[in-house]
Motif scaffolding. Structure first.
Motif, PDB file in Angstrom:
ATOM      1  N   ASN A 155      -3.572   9.597   6.665  1.00  0.00           N
ATOM      2  CA  ASN A 155      -3.871   8.662   5.589  1.00  0.00           C
ATOM      3  C   ASN A 155      -4.738   7.532   6.138  1.00  0.00           C
ATOM      4  O   ASN A 155      -4.277   6.694   6.917  1.00  0.00           O
ATOM      5  CB  ASN A 155      -2.566   8.105   5.005  1.00  0.00           C
ATOM      6  CG  ASN A 155      -2.797   7.295   3.747  1.00  0.00           C
ATOM      7  OD1 ASN A 155      -3.916   6.891   3.447  1.00  0.00           O
ATOM      8  ND2 ASN A 155      -1.737   7.040   3.005  1.00  0.00           N
ATOM      9  N   SER A 172       0.823  -1.214   0.000  1.00  0.00           N
ATOM     10  CA  SER A 172       0.000   0.000   0.000  1.00  0.00           C
ATOM     11  C   SER A 172       0.851   1.256   0.000  1.00  0.00           C
ATOM     12  O   SER A 172       0.469   2.293  -0.547  1.00  0.00           O
ATOM     13  CB  SER A 172      -0.921   0.004   1.228  1.00  0.00           C
ATOM     14  OG  SER A 172      -1.798  -1.087   1.199  1.00  0.00           O
ATOM     15  N   THR A 215     -16.311   7.018  -4.405  1.00  0.00           N
ATOM     16  CA  THR A 215     -15.066   6.539  -4.988  1.00  0.00           C
ATOM     17  C   THR A 215     -15.052   6.747  -6.496  1.00  0.00           C
ATOM     18  O   THR A 215     -14.020   7.095  -7.082  1.00  0.00           O
ATOM     19  CB  THR A 215     -14.846   5.053  -4.654  1.00  0.00           C
ATOM     20  OG1 THR A 215     -15.033   4.855  -3.247  1.00  0.00           O
ATOM     21  CG2 THR A 215     -13.445   4.624  -5.018  1.00  0.00           C
ATOM     22  N   PHE A 217      -3.035  11.833  -3.776  1.00  0.00           N
ATOM     23  CA  PHE A 217      -2.227  10.624  -3.898  1.00  0.00           C
ATOM     24  C   PHE A 217      -2.683   9.807  -5.112  1.00  0.00           C
ATOM     25  O   PHE A 217      -1.859   9.348  -5.921  1.00  0.00           O
ATOM     26  CB  PHE A 217      -2.347   9.802  -2.615  1.00  0.00           C
ATOM     27  CG  PHE A 217      -1.229   8.815  -2.388  1.00  0.00           C
ATOM     28  CD1 PHE A 217      -0.495   8.278  -3.438  1.00  0.00           C
ATOM     29  CD2 PHE A 217      -0.919   8.402  -1.105  1.00  0.00           C
ATOM     30  CE1 PHE A 217       0.525   7.371  -3.226  1.00  0.00           C
ATOM     31  CE2 PHE A 217       0.098   7.488  -0.871  1.00  0.00           C
ATOM     32  CZ  PHE A 217       0.821   6.961  -1.938  1.00  0.00           C
ATOM     33  N   VAL A 218      -3.990   9.623  -5.252  1.00  0.00           N
ATOM     34  CA  VAL A 218      -4.513   8.886  -6.408  1.00  0.00           C
ATOM     35  C   VAL A 218      -4.132   9.588  -7.703  1.00  0.00           C
ATOM     36  O   VAL A 218      -3.661   8.957  -8.667  1.00  0.00           O
ATOM     37  CB  VAL A 218      -6.046   8.743  -6.316  1.00  0.00           C
ATOM     38  CG1 VAL A 218      -6.605   8.149  -7.615  1.00  0.00           C
ATOM     39  CG2 VAL A 218      -6.435   7.857  -5.142  1.00  0.00           C
ATOM     40  N   MET A 257      -5.648  11.976   0.120  1.00  0.00           N
ATOM     41  CA  MET A 257      -5.800  10.715  -0.611  1.00  0.00           C
ATOM     42  C   MET A 257      -6.191  10.955  -2.065  1.00  0.00           C
ATOM     43  O   MET A 257      -5.772  10.220  -2.969  1.00  0.00           O
ATOM     44  CB  MET A 257      -6.804   9.821   0.104  1.00  0.00           C
ATOM     45  CG  MET A 257      -6.266   9.264   1.419  1.00  0.00           C
ATOM     46  SD  MET A 257      -7.343   8.032   2.183  1.00  0.00           S
ATOM     47  CE  MET A 257      -8.670   9.075   2.753  1.00  0.00           C
ATOM     48  N   THR A 271      -5.668   4.919   4.905  1.00  0.00           N
ATOM     49  CA  THR A 271      -5.172   3.590   4.540  1.00  0.00           C
ATOM     50  C   THR A 271      -4.618   2.854   5.754  1.00  0.00           C
ATOM     51  O   THR A 271      -4.879   1.665   5.964  1.00  0.00           O
ATOM     52  CB  THR A 271      -4.073   3.721   3.472  1.00  0.00           C
ATOM     53  OG1 THR A 271      -4.643   4.243   2.273  1.00  0.00           O
ATOM     54  CG2 THR A 271      -3.442   2.375   3.166  1.00  0.00           C
ATOM     55  N   SER A 298      -5.732   0.602  -2.404  1.00  0.00           N
ATOM     56  CA  SER A 298      -5.779   0.921  -0.976  1.00  0.00           C
ATOM     57  C   SER A 298      -6.417   2.285  -0.741  1.00  0.00           C
ATOM     58  O   SER A 298      -7.194   2.483   0.202  1.00  0.00           O
ATOM     59  CB  SER A 298      -4.378   0.890  -0.373  1.00  0.00           C
ATOM     60  OG  SER A 298      -3.823  -0.404  -0.446  1.00  0.00           O
ATOM     61  N   LEU A 299      -6.089   3.240  -1.598  1.00  0.00           N
ATOM     62  CA  LEU A 299      -6.640   4.584  -1.454  1.00  0.00           C
ATOM     63  C   LEU A 299      -8.133   4.607  -1.761  1.00  0.00           C
ATOM     64  O   LEU A 299      -8.906   5.295  -1.082  1.00  0.00           O
ATOM     65  CB  LEU A 299      -5.884   5.550  -2.360  1.00  0.00           C
ATOM     66  CG  LEU A 299      -4.439   5.819  -1.943  1.00  0.00           C
ATOM     67  CD1 LEU A 299      -3.643   6.420  -3.098  1.00  0.00           C
ATOM     68  CD2 LEU A 299      -4.386   6.741  -0.736  1.00  0.00           C
ATOM     69  N   GLU A 340       1.202  11.009   6.238  1.00  0.00           N
ATOM     70  CA  GLU A 340       0.822   9.637   6.569  1.00  0.00           C
ATOM     71  C   GLU A 340      -0.030   9.551   7.834  1.00  0.00           C
ATOM     72  O   GLU A 340      -0.788   8.604   8.023  1.00  0.00           O
ATOM     73  CB  GLU A 340       2.078   8.769   6.729  1.00  0.00           C
ATOM     74  CG  GLU A 340       2.891   8.615   5.462  1.00  0.00           C
ATOM     75  CD  GLU A 340       2.188   7.834   4.367  1.00  0.00           C
ATOM     76  OE1 GLU A 340       0.942   7.853   4.293  1.00  0.00           O
ATOM     77  OE2 GLU A 340       2.893   7.201   3.579  1.00  0.00           O
ATOM     78  N   SER A 369      -1.203   0.692  -4.601  1.00  0.00           N
ATOM     79  CA  SER A 369      -1.491   1.875  -3.791  1.00  0.00           C
ATOM     80  C   SER A 369      -2.873   2.460  -4.094  1.00  0.00           C
ATOM     81  O   SER A 369      -3.600   2.862  -3.177  1.00  0.00           O
ATOM     82  CB  SER A 369      -0.421   2.952  -4.012  1.00  0.00           C
ATOM     83  OG  SER A 369      -0.348   3.328  -5.364  1.00  0.00           O
TER      84      SER A 369
END
Length: 506
Positions: free
Chosen positions: A247, A55, A372, A135-136, A132, A249, A339-340, A244, A336
């Motif tokens: 996060n 992840s 999502t 991050f995606v 997040m 996750t 997970s996100l 983090e 990753s």
């Protein structure tokens, strides 16, 4: 250049395999919302370590880590490694504490609401979701850039394929589907990355030749005391730590572990593995400079430090091996992004009961999937317009750096209030923004504000370090000055009451 059709075919085949694995594994399992969100108490030590490594190890390992190494050298490499390892170590202590205080919890936003009230809760929701989302977007940006570089695949095609297939199996199977694919990805990725890194070093003539090449190209990159490298490396450590901590996750995996001991052990293992992997990847960016593979001037149209790893592999091995490395990058992206997506779904599902009157499991899961989907589409859009993966993270990292310590301090201090935590977070954010270079033009345009601002810090240390230090200091002061005493038993009770309908349906 590798053929576009071949690259697309291998990409689709890889994505189909993981989507099929995730759907098949979860097709007959527990379909409750709690299982969808947390896979509660289902993972042993090995799978816990595997999912924590997979992840964390997104395609940024092959993009932003080498980019930092190419731009700032050994000091930045060390900073990146420490910044990646420290949050995992913190969670090895934090995880058992969270399980103790919120045994029926699902998300960090649940904790924020129960501990601090609606104002701080709203701020944490915003920061966590934004981080997040970025991050995606950064992951999709990275893999789209890699396939475009290697095979001329249009970036929108890569982003849509990856986002669509990952959304398919995470929307169906939730966190349990993510964990099973993570396990396979970790088993494949870690040895493959070690083989590629070792092969690259041998291909350029061995460690001595690699060092000599860097010394000839830019000797400052090899200086661990180089001021710019130290500042940037320390800035990365502050930035990653803050990010983090918000996060979701990792908060999910706190509950997925079989026991508190399993969770602590898994995060300790990830501390070592994740730190080592990032150091190796970032070092390859330094090696790339020595081989003349990259241009590190961000203002130049030829700038390619963000794909330094791929440029180095292409120069060392040629196109055939490079395509294999891009498939390695694809594994990293999937590990990753899934997970996100699961983490984002858990945020909305945990929070919907506060907005709707006693929603049932079906409504909660539908809400999670719709959010999502919206996030995936928006992230694809952003990914097509981003240039540097490393800089795409920085604003979200700044938000995390400001809120991290106030958020987790409440797990240990009874005296910190919601107002104190929010005020501390905003104070840290204000200091960080004052020195943050990326939005300088926007901030200085505000009447009266621009004249009061200090000089921006192009190396980000004052921005990230200031956000963490100021928010931490204010948090301690706020707790010392407070006369309130929080009853930690209220955390478990508040979460249990919010989840009452859901738990009953399980």
């Amino acid at each position: 250049m590798v053929g576009t059709t071949l690259a697309l075919g291998l990409t689709v085949a890889t994505l189909v395999c993981f989507a099929a694995l995730g759907i098949w594994y979860t097709r007959r399992g527990d379909r409750s919302t709690d299982e969808f969100l947390t896979a509660r108490n289902s993972m042993g030590p090995g799978r816990t370590t595997a999912t924590l490594v997979a992840s964390s190890m997104g395609v940024w390992i092959l993009l932003s880590a080498p980019e930092a190494g190419a731009g700032f050298g050994i000091a930045a490499v060390v900073g990146y490694g420490i910044g990646t390892a420290v949050p995992m170590f913190v969670y090895s202590k934090l995880g058992p504490r969270v399980r103790e205080l919120l045994p029926e919890g699902h998300s960090l936003t649940e904790y924020a609401h129960a501990r601090y009230g609606p104002a701080m809760y709203g701020f944490v929701v915003l920061v966590s979701a934004l981080y997040m989302f970025v991050f995606v977007a950064a992951e999709l940006t990275g893999i789209a850039a890699a396939l475009s570089l290697v095979a001329g695949v249009p970036q929108w095609q890569t982003a849509v394929l990856v986002g669509g297939f990952v959304l398919l199996y995470t929307g169906y199977g939730g966190l349990r589907a993510t964990i099973v694919t993570d396990t396979v990805q970790a088993v494949l990725v870690v040895p493959l990355l070690a083989i590629v890194a070792g092969g690259v070093v041998l291909a350029v003539g061995g460690p001595s030749a690699a060092v000599s090449g860097v010394a000839a190209a830019d000797p400052a990159l090899l200086d661990p005391t180089d001021a710019a490298g130290l500042q940037f490396g320390l800035a990365l450590a502050f930035a990653i730590f803050g990010a983090e901590m918000v996060n979701q996750t990792w908060w999910q995996r706190i509950y997925a572990g079989r026991s508190s001991r399993t969770v602590a052990s898994g995060f300790r293992n990830a501390t070592v593995l994740n730190g080592a992997i990032v150091v190796v990847a970032a070092l390859l960016g330094v090696v790339a400079v020595g081989q003349g593979s990259v241009v590190t001037d961000i203002t130049s149209s030829a700038y390619n430090a963000d794909v330094a790893f791929f440029a180095l592999v292409e120069s060392a091995f040629g196109e055939a091996v490079l395509l294999g490395v891009v498939l390695l990058a694809l594994l990293l992206v999937v590990s990753s992004v899934d997970s996100l997506f699961s983490a984002l779904a858990s945020l909305v599902t945990a929070d919907l009961p506060r907005l709707l009157a006693d929603p049932d499991d079906r409504t909660l899961r539908l809400g999670a999937r719709l959010l999502t989907l919206v996030v995936a589409v928006a992230a694809i859009y952003v990914s097509l317009r981003a240039r540097s993966v490393l800089r795409l993270f920085f604003f979200a990292d700044l938000l995390g750096a400001a809120v991290a310590v106030p958020l987790i301090y409440g797990l240990y201090s009874r005296r910190l209030t919601g107002r104190g935590a929010l005020a501390s977070s905003l104070a840290g954010l204000a200091v960080g923004l004052a020195f943050f270079p990326d939005f300088r033009g926007v901030i200085t345009a505000v009447p009266f504000v621009g004249d009061l601002l200090p000089a921006a810090d192009p190396l980000y240390l004052t921005a990230f370090g200031g956000a963490v230090v100021v928010s931490s200091t204010c948090t301690v002061v706020a707790a010392r000055l407070s006369t309130a005493t929080f009853d930690f038993d209220r955390l478990a009770d508040a979460v249990a009451m919010a989840d009452g309908g859901e738990e009953a349906s399980d």
